[in-house]
Design a protein around this motif. Structure first.
Motif, PDB file in Angstrom:
ATOM      1  N   ASN A   1      82.328  30.079  14.610  1.00 14.10           N
ATOM      2  CA  ASN A   1      81.839  29.457  15.927  1.00 14.10           C
ATOM      3  C   ASN A   1      82.381  28.147  15.832  1.00 14.10           C
ATOM      4  OD1 ASN A   1      80.026  31.102  17.730  1.00 14.10           O
ATOM      5  ND2 ASN A   1      79.284  31.584  15.845  1.00 14.10           N
ATOM      6  N   THR A   2      82.836  27.583  16.956  1.00 16.88           N
ATOM      7  CA  THR A   2      83.064  25.990  17.170  1.00 16.88           C
ATOM      8  C   THR A   2      81.938  25.529  17.867  1.00 16.88           C
ATOM      9  OG1 THR A   2      85.482  26.735  16.971  1.00 16.88           O
ATOM     10  CG2 THR A   2      84.898  24.464  17.865  1.00 16.88           C
ATOM     11  N   LEU A   3      81.378  24.493  17.388  1.00 14.67           N
ATOM     12  CA  LEU A   3      80.139  24.073  17.980  1.00 14.67           C
ATOM     13  C   LEU A   3      80.098  22.490  17.821  1.00 14.67           C
ATOM     14  CD1 LEU A   3      77.998  26.535  15.709  1.00 14.67           C
ATOM     15  CD2 LEU A   3      78.268  26.636  18.339  1.00 14.67           C
TER      16      LEU A   3
ATOM     17  N   ARG B   1      76.755  36.702  23.117  1.00 16.86           N
ATOM     18  CA  ARG B   1      75.817  35.571  22.737  1.00 16.86           C
ATOM     19  C   ARG B   1      74.830  36.013  21.564  1.00 16.86           C
ATOM     20  NH1 ARG B   1      72.386  34.818  27.289  1.00 16.86           N
ATOM     21  NH2 ARG B   1      74.144  33.528  28.309  1.00 16.86           N
ATOM     22  N   GLY B   2      74.783  34.947  20.690  1.00 13.67           N
ATOM     23  CA  GLY B   2      73.885  35.302  19.574  1.00 13.67           C
ATOM     24  C   GLY B   2      74.010  34.216  18.488  1.00 13.67           C
ATOM     25  N   GLY B   3      73.294  34.296  17.501  1.00 13.49           N
ATOM     26  CA  GLY B   3      73.215  33.028  16.550  1.00 13.49           C
ATOM     27  C   GLY B   3      72.932  33.617  15.276  1.00 13.49           C
TER      28      GLY B   3
ATOM     29  N   ALA C   1      81.825  26.857  11.985  1.00 13.64           N
ATOM     30  CA  ALA C   1      80.874  27.380  10.951  1.00 13.64           C
ATOM     31  C   ALA C   1      81.332  28.834  10.822  1.00 13.64           C
ATOM     32  CB  ALA C   1      79.343  27.286  11.513  1.00 13.64           C
ATOM     33  N   ARG C   2      81.426  29.017   9.649  1.00 11.89           N
ATOM     34  CA  ARG C   2      81.774  30.670   9.446  1.00 11.89           C
ATOM     35  C   ARG C   2      80.391  31.438   9.375  1.00 11.89           C
ATOM     36  NH1 ARG C   2      81.157  32.600   4.285  1.00 11.89           N
ATOM     37  NH2 ARG C   2      82.066  30.654   3.349  1.00 11.89           N
TER      38      ARG C   2
ATOM     39  N   VAL D   1      75.176  24.210   5.056  1.00  6.53           N
ATOM     40  CA  VAL D   1      74.838  25.487   5.788  1.00  6.53           C
ATOM     41  C   VAL D   1      73.704  25.040   7.154  1.00  6.53           C
ATOM     42  CG1 VAL D   1      72.963  27.556   5.577  1.00  6.53           C
ATOM     43  CG2 VAL D   1      74.825  26.704   3.842  1.00  6.53           C
ATOM     44  N   VAL D   2      73.923  25.698   8.007  1.00 11.01           N
ATOM     45  CA  VAL D   2      73.193  25.220   9.193  1.00 11.01           C
ATOM     46  C   VAL D   2      72.914  26.693   9.969  1.00 11.01           C
ATOM     47  CG1 VAL D   2      74.510  23.432   9.847  1.00 11.01           C
ATOM     48  CG2 VAL D   2      75.253  25.403  10.541  1.00 11.01           C
ATOM     49  N   ASN D   3      71.732  26.645  11.044  1.00  8.88           N
ATOM     50  CA  ASN D   3      71.558  27.623  11.916  1.00  8.88           C
ATOM     51  C   ASN D   3      72.279  27.488  13.060  1.00  8.88           C
ATOM     52  OD1 ASN D   3      70.157  29.163  13.977  1.00  8.88           O
ATOM     53  ND2 ASN D   3      68.327  29.016  12.804  1.00  8.88           N
ATOM     54  N   THR D   4      73.261  28.373  13.570  1.00 10.35           N
ATOM     55  CA  THR D   4      73.951  28.187  14.583  1.00 10.35           C
ATOM     56  C   THR D   4      73.475  28.342  16.082  1.00 10.35           C
ATOM     57  OG1 THR D   4      74.486  30.464  14.697  1.00 10.35           O
ATOM     58  CG2 THR D   4      75.880  29.056  13.182  1.00 10.35           C
ATOM     59  N   GLY D   5      71.972  28.272  16.151  1.00  8.73           N
ATOM     60  CA  GLY D   5      71.595  28.482  17.514  1.00  8.73           C
ATOM     61  C   GLY D   5      72.196  29.546  18.431  1.00  8.73           C
TER      62      GLY D   5
END
Lengths: 340, 340
Positions: free
Chosen positions: A104-106, A72-74, A40-41, A92-96
């Motif tokens: 972020n690689t999630l 750490r952050g989202g 996710a960008r 589109v996502v909330n990366t938590g």
């Protein structure tokens, strides 16, 4: 495909305020995705008081970020690559709980595609429909359980959490008094958010102002700040009052031990319920909160502001806006453009 | 029929410790009873930390006793005259919120004849079956909701409330650590009350001792004391811990503002529930609590001690025993003989 990532790495633990060099912006290659992962960008990086807590070597609700580790952050991101069936590039996502990173690689299974809501901008998912909105919603509704006609006081009232608390309390039929740090914020609280009164703690005697605006005492104190402001509120609590303990931002940069409220005994005399909480404890109930908040947003009952700082390189310096009281509403860093 | 009453009248508000002359013993004639009233001769006058609160001009849970007014207090009495059908001379009652008086004139409808329980002395109605027992029972069971296997810490553990809290928590299957102020009290807590460990705060490092005796942290802090001991316990609370806030005896004699716990922020991080309470709020549920405590007493599961001072004239001076930590168990003044 972008091959290089940028991340903020914690190099030293801040003493008091964050200083240049506590965090370092580093570039690193992006590893290929494993099965089930997505990339996710970051569009909006969320800046929150809790970021500061995580930088200190204290036993908080999560372990501190290790020295040499990525901060750490989202925030809100857009999928650029996917090896998870449920998410496609462009979603589109909330990366938590992710990282201060351009990418972020999630694990895809931990994410959900955000819905498109008519008339609601994407930034709402960093505020009313994000972690700060859920903090306000569950702290007030689940812990304080407001009843129509009660008096609610909220500190840091123009911040991301406080601004939602005040408006939710108004929706519940309460008298609501906000405490904030500038006339502009106080004006927003009364004229835009519809609070009954607002107190500028930098120019007013908070105790006298509370006496004036809370003639029937205080039934709910939604605590975001701590220190002298909290003490002034505690002194005016009613019997069987409730105090969701959400934040103590006045103390997070402290280098010496901070005394608790001098009016602590009043919590006993008034039979107050104080309940510490962290929004991640409510994660299983987020859908309920988001649904309700989205409904109020679409009905025009919730106003929100987003304080957007441009440029990933400005993230560490921008965090100080929270502690200096510069932000109105949710503070984010715009790291990249929203998808068309 | 006795024509003269003796009462303790508040003459000046104590500054710090109670001094000679703050209360005065006065004689006054007894007025004839009105319809519905009864007269009770005090057998045991209950001395409690809350008596000291009532002497100060502070906004506590009840108004302060007025200067020139008879000191507020309760205990066990025997009816000597009655103009209320439900009570007869010789009946023994708990006088509730009455006065420091040889004779109290009370509305009969507010009183109930105490039952006779096999093997249970009358003094039990000042302790486990009185207000202090109900404080322990409802504070622990209703607020803290102990679960088997949890670790419970109780301060002022050998006092009237604390000694019941520890034993009720043991009955619930908890690990229980008591904090008290003498080796004799600690010995009683472990050997008689059956607690897992006891800490003498006057000779031990409370923090280190808690670390030793609570290897899995602390789930419940039943707070009776405040100050440094409370801080040491708060520092060791577990996530989702509970803290019934029952008393802050270390602060009641203070003449300067008392800072709250320096570890206040830990209540947030640990998501602790703190709940101030006053036993009178539970008055409607007393029958439930008394029934359960009486059952445990008769089953031999609750041990209790009564620290009996002889002579009504010694009441004010004896109150200091609570603040000096001299009493083991419930402190009472025996004002007159039990009925044969």
């Amino acid at each position: 495909m972008t091959e290089t990532n940028k991340t903020w790495v914690l190099r030293s633990r801040p003493v008091g305020d964050i200083k240049d060099g506590d965090l370092e912006l580093v570039e690193s290659p992006l590893a290929p995705l494993a099965d089930g992962e997505v990339r996710a960008r970051t569009i909006y990086l969320s800046l929150d008081p809790t970021n500061r807590i995580w930088m200190s070597d204290v036993d908080a609700y999560l372990p501190p970020v290790g020295l040499g580790d990525t901060m750490r952050g989202g925030g809100i991101g857009v999928i650029t690559e996917s090896r998870f069936d449920g998410l496609q590039p462009g979603d589109v996502v909330n990366t938590g709980l992710a990282h201060w990173a351009l990418y972020n690689t999630l694990p895809g299974a931990s994410l959900a595609k955000l819905p498109t809501l008519p008339g609601v901008p994407l930034t709402a998912f960093t505020g009313p429909l994000g972690a700060t909105g859920m903090t306000a919603y569950f702290g007030l509704m689940d812990i304080a359980k407001p009843k129509a006609g009660e008096t609610v006081v909220v500190s840091a009232a123009a911040g991301a959490v406080g601004s939602m608390v005040g408006q939710i309390a108004k929706i519940q039929g309460c008298r609501v008094v906000g405490i904030a740090g500038s006339d502009a914020k106080c004006k927003w609280l009364v004229e835009t958010a519809g609070l009954d009164a607002a107190i500028n703690y930098k120019t007013e005697d908070v105790g006298a102002a509370l006496d004036k605006h809370c003639p029937d005492g205080i039934d709910i104190n939604f605590e975001n700040v701590g220190g002298e402001i909290m003490d002034a509120v505690i002194a005016r609590l009613n019997d069987f009052s409730r105090m969701p303990l959400c934040g103590l931002i006045s103390t997070y940069n402290a280098t010496d031990p901070v005394p608790g409220p001098y009016n602590f005994a009043n919590l006993l005399m008034r039979r107050t319920l104080v309940k510490g909480f962290i929004v991640i404890d409510y994660f299983p109930r987020f859908p309920e909160g988001i649904q309700q908040m989205a409904m109020w947003l679409m009905e025009g009952k919730l106003k929100f502001e987003t304080d957007i700082v441009q440029g990933f390189e400005n993230a560490p310096a921008s965090l100080s806006r929270l502690f200096e009281g510069k932000n109105l509403g949710k503070l984010v860093v715009q790291v990249s453009d929203e998808p068309k």
